[in-house]
Design a protein around this motif. Structure first.
Motif, PDB file in Angstrom:
ATOM      1  N   ALA A  93      -2.333  -5.482  -3.110  1.00  0.00           N
ATOM      2  CA  ALA A  93      -2.458  -4.289  -2.528  1.00  0.00           C
ATOM      3  C   ALA A  93      -2.726  -3.026  -3.473  1.00  0.00           C
ATOM      4  O   ALA A  93      -3.428  -2.151  -3.181  1.00  0.00           O
ATOM      5  CB  ALA A  93      -1.282  -3.898  -1.560  1.00  0.00           C
ATOM      6  N   PRO A  94      -1.858  -3.064  -4.700  1.00  0.00           N
ATOM      7  CA  PRO A  94      -2.013  -1.845  -5.449  1.00  0.00           C
ATOM      8  C   PRO A  94      -3.613  -1.658  -6.179  1.00  0.00           C
ATOM      9  O   PRO A  94      -4.075  -0.628  -6.618  1.00  0.00           O
ATOM     10  CB  PRO A  94      -1.040  -2.061  -6.511  1.00  0.00           C
ATOM     11  CG  PRO A  94      -0.275  -2.889  -5.929  1.00  0.00           C
ATOM     12  CD  PRO A  94      -0.712  -3.786  -5.010  1.00  0.00           C
ATOM     13  N   LEU A 135       0.804  -1.450   0.114  1.00  0.00           N
ATOM     14  CA  LEU A 135      -0.017   0.049   0.007  1.00  0.00           C
ATOM     15  C   LEU A 135       0.803   1.312   0.143  1.00  0.00           C
ATOM     16  O   LEU A 135       0.272   2.382  -0.325  1.00  0.00           O
ATOM     17  CB  LEU A 135      -0.972  -0.129   1.411  1.00  0.00           C
ATOM     18  CG  LEU A 135      -2.072  -1.004   1.417  1.00  0.00           C
ATOM     19  CD1 LEU A 135      -2.802  -0.980   2.451  1.00  0.00           C
ATOM     20  CD2 LEU A 135      -3.215  -0.477   0.056  1.00  0.00           C
ATOM     21  N   ILE A 171       0.934   3.263  -3.371  1.00  0.00           N
ATOM     22  CA  ILE A 171      -0.426   3.928  -3.348  1.00  0.00           C
ATOM     23  C   ILE A 171      -0.333   5.226  -2.424  1.00  0.00           C
ATOM     24  O   ILE A 171      -0.786   6.376  -3.014  1.00  0.00           O
ATOM     25  CB  ILE A 171      -1.731   3.097  -2.962  1.00  0.00           C
ATOM     26  CG1 ILE A 171      -1.501   1.791  -4.089  1.00  0.00           C
ATOM     27  CG2 ILE A 171      -2.843   3.942  -2.974  1.00  0.00           C
ATOM     28  CD1 ILE A 171      -1.871   2.343  -5.506  1.00  0.00           C
ATOM     29  N   LEU A 172       0.027   5.035  -1.336  1.00  0.00           N
ATOM     30  CA  LEU A 172      -0.048   6.016  -0.374  1.00  0.00           C
ATOM     31  C   LEU A 172       0.953   7.310  -0.687  1.00  0.00           C
ATOM     32  O   LEU A 172       0.718   8.430  -0.608  1.00  0.00           O
ATOM     33  CB  LEU A 172       0.493   5.389   1.101  1.00  0.00           C
ATOM     34  CG  LEU A 172      -0.336   4.916   1.908  1.00  0.00           C
ATOM     35  CD1 LEU A 172       0.292   4.414   3.300  1.00  0.00           C
ATOM     36  CD2 LEU A 172      -1.700   5.834   2.176  1.00  0.00           C
ATOM     37  N   GLY A 215      -5.770  -0.601  -3.291  1.00  0.00           N
ATOM     38  CA  GLY A 215      -5.510   0.752  -3.187  1.00  0.00           C
ATOM     39  C   GLY A 215      -5.723   1.663  -4.263  1.00  0.00           C
ATOM     40  O   GLY A 215      -6.478   2.692  -3.854  1.00  0.00           O
ATOM     41  N   PRO A 221      -9.964   1.415   4.299  1.00  0.00           N
ATOM     42  CA  PRO A 221      -9.095   0.448   3.950  1.00  0.00           C
ATOM     43  C   PRO A 221      -8.239   0.064   5.373  1.00  0.00           C
ATOM     44  O   PRO A 221      -7.783  -1.232   5.645  1.00  0.00           O
ATOM     45  CB  PRO A 221      -8.052   0.902   2.802  1.00  0.00           C
ATOM     46  CG  PRO A 221      -9.006   1.743   2.299  1.00  0.00           C
ATOM     47  CD  PRO A 221      -9.957   2.391   3.211  1.00  0.00           C
ATOM     48  N   TYR A 222      -7.727   0.976   6.094  1.00  0.00           N
ATOM     49  CA  TYR A 222      -6.939   0.632   7.232  1.00  0.00           C
ATOM     50  C   TYR A 222      -7.597   0.272   8.409  1.00  0.00           C
ATOM     51  O   TYR A 222      -7.250  -0.546   9.419  1.00  0.00           O
ATOM     52  CB  TYR A 222      -6.004   1.863   7.509  1.00  0.00           C
ATOM     53  CG  TYR A 222      -4.656   2.056   6.528  1.00  0.00           C
ATOM     54  CD1 TYR A 222      -3.709   1.486   6.965  1.00  0.00           C
ATOM     55  CD2 TYR A 222      -4.802   2.606   5.252  1.00  0.00           C
ATOM     56  CE1 TYR A 222      -2.512   1.523   6.147  1.00  0.00           C
ATOM     57  CE2 TYR A 222      -3.717   2.402   4.658  1.00  0.00           C
ATOM     58  CZ  TYR A 222      -2.461   1.993   4.992  1.00  0.00           C
ATOM     59  OH  TYR A 222      -1.433   2.103   4.124  1.00  0.00           O
ATOM     60  N   HIS A 269      -0.565   9.400  -3.493  1.00  0.00           N
ATOM     61  CA  HIS A 269      -1.958   9.964  -2.773  1.00  0.00           C
ATOM     62  C   HIS A 269      -1.711  11.017  -1.846  1.00  0.00           C
ATOM     63  O   HIS A 269      -2.457  12.094  -1.955  1.00  0.00           O
ATOM     64  CB  HIS A 269      -2.660   8.622  -2.081  1.00  0.00           C
ATOM     65  CG  HIS A 269      -3.944   9.106  -1.753  1.00  0.00           C
ATOM     66  ND1 HIS A 269      -5.276   9.292  -2.616  1.00  0.00           N
ATOM     67  CD2 HIS A 269      -4.467   9.289  -0.367  1.00  0.00           C
ATOM     68  CE1 HIS A 269      -6.047   9.679  -1.683  1.00  0.00           C
ATOM     69  NE2 HIS A 269      -5.790   9.782  -0.422  1.00  0.00           N
ATOM     70  N   ILE A 278      -8.692   3.722  -2.438  1.00  0.00           N
ATOM     71  CA  ILE A 278      -8.000   4.931  -2.022  1.00  0.00           C
ATOM     72  C   ILE A 278      -7.792   6.116  -3.021  1.00  0.00           C
ATOM     73  O   ILE A 278      -8.253   7.151  -2.938  1.00  0.00           O
ATOM     74  CB  ILE A 278      -6.429   4.555  -1.387  1.00  0.00           C
ATOM     75  CG1 ILE A 278      -6.754   3.738  -0.131  1.00  0.00           C
ATOM     76  CG2 ILE A 278      -5.810   5.908  -1.191  1.00  0.00           C
ATOM     77  CD1 ILE A 278      -5.417   3.138   0.374  1.00  0.00           C
ATOM     78  N   VAL A 314      -8.328   6.985   3.057  1.00  0.00           N
ATOM     79  CA  VAL A 314      -7.584   5.910   3.344  1.00  0.00           C
ATOM     80  C   VAL A 314      -8.206   5.152   4.689  1.00  0.00           C
ATOM     81  O   VAL A 314      -7.731   4.192   5.026  1.00  0.00           O
ATOM     82  CB  VAL A 314      -6.287   6.409   3.880  1.00  0.00           C
ATOM     83  CG1 VAL A 314      -5.442   7.093   2.728  1.00  0.00           C
ATOM     84  CG2 VAL A 314      -6.122   7.333   5.116  1.00  0.00           C
TER      85      VAL A 314
END
Length: 433
Positions: free
Chosen positions: A168-169, A43, A46-47, A172, A209-210, A50, A176, A206
């Motif tokens: 994950a991508p 992730l 992606i973060l 995300g 998802p978290y 983002h 996200i 976010v």
């Protein structure tokens, strides 16, 4: 919950009839941890783009996301080794899962306040949990059976880390990334209230998802609490030398493994941290399509892990490591000097050939350490701090080159050359104590 049924010699136990079945469930549970921390790292790619958008960051500032999570490895590696010695592998794993979950839940107040520093703190907490997990799970998987198959066992478990990096991508990108990108001119034309609403909406993406990730981690910790895991204890030989934390580095192959792991993790994080941005800038892809290609990168990483596990049955681990390093250097050159979609294909190829490097370096570094395995493991996990330092250096270089992202890939290229030296020379075990 106390762990019983202490096994003083796992190698003897592994030769007993039915021992494979005895270790199957523990191995499956340990493998699930590789998947979970793979999801956390997956992730990050992606973060970075983002939060760069949501918090209005430059390239070097956005890599502080990597710095926060990987600096925790450096800070927590020694305490993690001490925790394992004090409470054992099982209780250390439970502790790591709960710390990991706490960091995931901290994303909620960070998103509500659009506070980048609080995001960094949450990521640091996640990194602390991951450090405890990896310091526990990597050596546990390595010694959960015959020593001659430790590389194969670690690569098999790490294959599910690759599965998480694949998923994950996609997750995300779907949950996200909004796909909404305003030009600087459009941002200037916005009212202040519209800007605040836009940044808050982006940051809030976010949270769900978290929250889900944190809840899963708590549930897995509960499962570990109620499950029986054999307590693995490395066999000791009479008059075995037991060096301290720093003197264990007199094992030259461990020292070189620490160096190689530092540059490997740095290279991996560099490649993924700027993947979405280089896909947008050089290949002309939109944000969500770039995230899709990052998922393809993750898929190739996973395929590399599974295929590498198969190849290791026929090829020496250090030989395969060296071959993959040479190919990765060539693919970095394509990423630096190529154009269009060929750059993305090259980065995907790097994902495939990087796949075996971490577990192979880890297992080669632990060869012959016996009762010093926990200390060696702490050093190898501490070297993951390369993921905090090298991406920041790459982001700074890109900023210096006026947002020339391709130029930044010279850093992973140099990393692979150093790992190549470890595969050719540095891995050799010498009796230095």
């Amino acid at each position: 919950m106390q762990v019983t049924n202490q096994i003083d010699n796992p190698n003897e136990a592994s030769g007993e009839q039915g021992s494979g079945k005895k270790y199957l469930l523990p191995f499956i549970l340990i493998t699930s941890l590789f998947f979970l921390w793979g999801m956390a790292h997956g992730l990050d790619g992606i973060l970075i783009p983002h939060l760069k958008k949501a918090c209005q960051l430059n390239n070097s500032q956005s890599t502080l996301i990597d710095t926060a999570i990987f600096f925790a490895y450096f800070v927590m590696a020694i305490p993690a080794g001490m925790i394992i010695k004090k409470i054992g592998y099982k209780n250390s794993i439970i502790t790591g899962l709960l710390v990991f979950a706490a960091g995931a839940f901290l994303f909620v107040p960070a998103a509500n306040s659009t506070n980048f520093e609080l995001f960094l703190f949450a990521l640091f907490v996640i990194g602390c949990g991951l450090t405890i997990l990896e310091t526990s799970a990597n050596p546990y998987a390595a010694i959960l059976g015959p020593p001659e198959s430790s590389s194969t066992r670690l690569n098999l478990a790490a294959s599910f880390n690759g599965l998480a990096v694949t998923l994950a991508p996609f997750l995300g990108g779907a949950f996200i990334l909004s796909g909404i990108n305003y030009t600087p001119e459009q941002m200037v034309a916005m009212s202040e209230a519209t800007k605040v609403a836009y940044f808050l909406e982006e940051a809030s993406a976010v949270k769900l998802p978290y929250i889900i990730l944190g809840t899963i981690l708590v549930l897995v910790a509960i499962i570990f609490y109620f499950m029986h895991l054999p307590s693995m204890k490395q066999p000791e030989t009479e008059n075995e030398v037991k060096p301290g934390f720093f003197s264990v580095l007199k094992f030259s192959h461990l020292s070189w493994a620490v160096v190689a792991q530092f540059f490997y993790v740095g290279a991996q994080v560099c490649v993924t941290s700027f993947f979405v941005r280089i896909a947008q800038k050089e290949a002309g892809l939109d944000e969500k399509t770039a995230a899709y290609y990052l998922g393809i990168y993750g898929f190739l990483f996973m395929v590399g892990r599974f295929s590498g596990t198969f190849f290791l049955k026929f090829v020496k681990d250090y030989v395969l490591l060296s071959i993959y390093c040479v190919i990765s250097v060539f693919l970095c050159l394509v990423a630096i000097y190529g154009s269009g979609i060929s750059i993305i294909y090259a980065l995907g190829g790097i994902g495939f050939f990087m796949s075996i490097m971490f577990p192979t370096i880890f297992s080669l570094g632990l060869v012959g350490l016996k009762s010093n395995t926990e200390t060696g493991s702490s050093w190898l996990v501490m070297s993951i701090v390369g993921g905090a330092i090298l991406p920041y250096a790459m982001g700074t270089l890109i900023d210096m080159k006026h947002d020339d992202i391709q130029a930044g890939y010279i850093i992973p290229l140099v990393c692979f050359l150093i790992i190549l030296y470890f595969g050719l020379v540095g891995h050799k075990v010498k009796k230095s104590l």
